[in-house]
Design an enzyme around this catalytic site. Structure first.
Site, PDB file in Angstrom:
ATOM      1  CD  GLU A 248      -3.216  -4.074   6.735  1.00 27.60           C
ATOM      2  OE1 GLU A 248      -2.619  -3.887   7.804  1.00 27.60           O
ATOM      3  OE2 GLU A 248      -3.024  -3.389   5.713  1.00 27.60           O
TER       4      GLU A 248
ATOM      5  CE1 TYR B 157       5.974  -3.685   8.688  1.00 27.40           C
ATOM      6  CE2 TYR B 157       5.724  -2.856  10.914  1.00 27.40           C
ATOM      7  CZ  TYR B 157       5.265  -3.611   9.860  1.00 27.40           C
ATOM      8  OH  TYR B 157       4.078  -4.286   9.974  1.00 27.40           O
TER       9      TYR B 157
ATOM     10  CG  HIS C 201      -0.784  -0.882  11.477  1.00 26.81           C
ATOM     11  ND1 HIS C 201      -1.006  -0.431  10.196  1.00 26.81           N
ATOM     12  CD2 HIS C 201      -0.904  -2.219  11.413  1.00 26.81           C
ATOM     13  CE1 HIS C 201      -1.192  -1.455   9.384  1.00 26.81           C
ATOM     14  NE2 HIS C 201      -1.142  -2.546  10.109  1.00 26.81           N
TER      15      HIS C 201
ATOM     16  CG  HIS D 161      -4.137  -6.286  12.602  1.00 23.34           C
ATOM     17  ND1 HIS D 161      -3.069  -7.119  12.613  1.00 23.34           N
ATOM     18  CD2 HIS D 161      -3.910  -5.421  11.579  1.00 23.34           C
ATOM     19  CE1 HIS D 161      -2.212  -6.784  11.654  1.00 23.34           C
ATOM     20  NE2 HIS D 161      -2.710  -5.758  11.004  1.00 23.34           N
TER      21      HIS D 161
ATOM     22  CG  HIS E  95      -0.727  -0.345   2.461  1.00 22.14           C
ATOM     23  ND1 HIS E  95       0.262   0.282   3.143  1.00 22.14           N
ATOM     24  CD2 HIS E  95      -1.255  -1.265   3.303  1.00 22.14           C
ATOM     25  CE1 HIS E  95       0.337  -0.222   4.343  1.00 22.14           C
ATOM     26  NE2 HIS E  95      -0.564  -1.168   4.473  1.00 22.14           N
TER      27      HIS E  95
ATOM     28  CG  ASP F 183       1.109  -5.474  10.969  1.00 27.50           C
ATOM     29  OD1 ASP F 183       1.523  -6.577  10.595  1.00 27.50           O
ATOM     30  OD2 ASP F 183       0.131  -4.912  10.456  1.00 27.50           O
TER      31      ASP F 183
HETATM   32 FE1  FEO Z   1      -1.558  -4.599   9.413  1.00 29.94          FE
HETATM   33 FE2  FEO Z   1       0.683  -6.710   8.304  1.00 29.94          FE
HETATM   34  O1  FEO Z   1      -1.020  -6.006   8.398  1.00 29.94           O
END
Ligand code: FEO
Length: 401
Positions: A84, A195, A148, A82, A28, A167
């Site tokens: 994602e 990161y 996050h 989470h 992203h 993450d």
């Molecule tokens: Fe927040 Fe690695 O996905």
């Protein structure tokens, strides 16, 4: 199914069963120059538990790694740290195999999983501080909201001192090594910083709060197992200390000059400004956007004290690449910068004013209003650029003194 994929033993009871994405170069908008890994961890307790899954195209790799140590139908619980989809994306196909497994998430995770996976599945909810027995082992949960994602949580395997940190403390790095101490330390530190700068920087407030709360719990922290990159095995507290330091975004005597240029006029200005900054005693990173990626600019800003941005004006607008950069940096919210805008123009010269506005929106302290030069800078204009660099350097050194 490829059965060559094997689980990697992390502790007596924990196995890495994730997948390595050697190809990924864009996450992203973040340039992942070294690929990434999607880490999933299998806990071989009485009640076999999987912490997170992998991105959907990598499901076969994950299930093969699980199969190398246990029959996946025996999985009793799946923890979603989470929602994602690089971690929850294989939940659906996994649950078709592990048909008796329960899913556990935070309260926000329950609704976020439903919104992603469009299921009506019952999801067990873990509150902050909640515990879950796995028979001969137990997990403790810490809400990690906005680290996050809104639904993020950490899980801690009490018997083995393993923190599954979603993450946080991760990095985008594809490698055959599973532990940070097996990697080149320079690469590891650089990728961890990148990161942090690109994923966690906007959330320094909640991060500092959570790190403070974790410290108070006096966890016996033997290993940190993030959702990307290597596991921290040797002195795991060091990455926590680094995070605590980065969360304050400490400014150093360093300036980042980032710009784009049409006919090398803004480029010439950038070079003269950089020279002034260097002569003023700063370390300078010059990042022309034709060569530098925005995620590398963000990384350099992690410890910089000054940001100088340059743009020509194209059709009354800031240059499109600079629009993208300023939008990206504004979202990351680096605090405490000083800086200036500059650029060459031909007619209206609105690009520099728009840069000034963008710096305002980022809360960057300005030494002066943006410096504009019409068409090609002459010797006098370049001297003004040089002087601007020196003034920014002087202001930063005054601030750091
Ligand atoms: Fe927040 Fe690695 O996905």
């Amino acid at each position: 199914m490829n059965s060559s994929f094997k689980a990697v033993k992390i502790t007596d009871r924990v196995y890495w069963v994730g997948a390595i994405d050697w190809e990924l170069r864009n996450f992203h908008g973040y340039r992942t120059s070294r690929g990434t890994s999607y880490n999933a961890y299998l806990i071989l307790a009485d009640e076999i538990t999987l912490v997170d899954t992998v991105r959907r195209p990598f499901f076969d790799e994950m299930i093969a790694r699980i199969r190398s140590v246990v029959d996946p139908t025996k999985i009793r619980h799946v923890i979603s740290t989470h929602s994602e989809l690089d971690h929850a994306g294989s939940l659906g196909p996994l649950l078709e195999v592990a048909t008796s497994a329960s899913v556990v998430a935070s309260a926000q995770g329950k609704s976020a999983l439903a919104a992603h996976l469009h299921w009506d599945r019952d999801v067990g909810v873990m509150a902050d501080g909640g515990r879950m027995s796995l028979g001969d082992a137990s997990l403790r949960f810490f809400e990690a909201r906005m680290l996050h994602w809104p639904d993020s949580m950490f899980a801690y395997l009490e018997e083995e001192g393993v923190l599954f940190s979603n993450d946080a403390f991760g990095m985008h790095l594809a490698s055959s090594a599973r532990f940070a101490d097996e990697l080149d330390a320079g690469i590891c530190n650089r990728e961890a910083a990148k990161y942090f700068a690109n994923i966690l920087l906007p959330f320094c407030g909640p991060l500092s709060k959570l790190l403070g709360e974790l410290e108070k719990t006096n966890l016996d922290l033997r290993l940190i197992a993030p959702d990307h990159g290597p596991v921290w095995r040797q002195k795991p507290e060091q990455i926590i200390e680094r995070y605590a330091r980065w969360a304050t975004r400490p400014s150093s005597a360093k300036a980042v000059v980032v710009f784009d240029s049409m006919w090398q006029s803004t480029d010439q200005m950038a070079r003269a400004i950089a020279d002034g900054l260097a002569q003023g005693g700063l370390q300078v990173e010059v990042m022309p956007l034709k060569a530098a990626h925005r995620s590398d600019v963000a990384t350099e800003l992690l410890d910089a004290g000054a940001l100088l941005v340059g743009s020509p004006t194209l059709n009354n607008q800031m240059y499109p690449t600079m629009v993208g950069l300023m939008s990206y940096l504004k979202g990351l919210r680096p605090q405490g910068l000083i800086g200036a805008a500059f650029g060459s123009y031909g007619w209206g010269g609105q690009g520099v004013a728009q840069l000034d506005k963008a710096l305002d929106e980022m809360g960057v302290e300005r030494v002066e209003k943006g410096l504009r030069v019409r068409y090609v800078p002459d010797g006098e204009a370049l001297a003004s650029c040089h002087a601007l660099g020196q003034r920014v350097a002087a202001r930063l050194k005054e601030k750091l003194a």
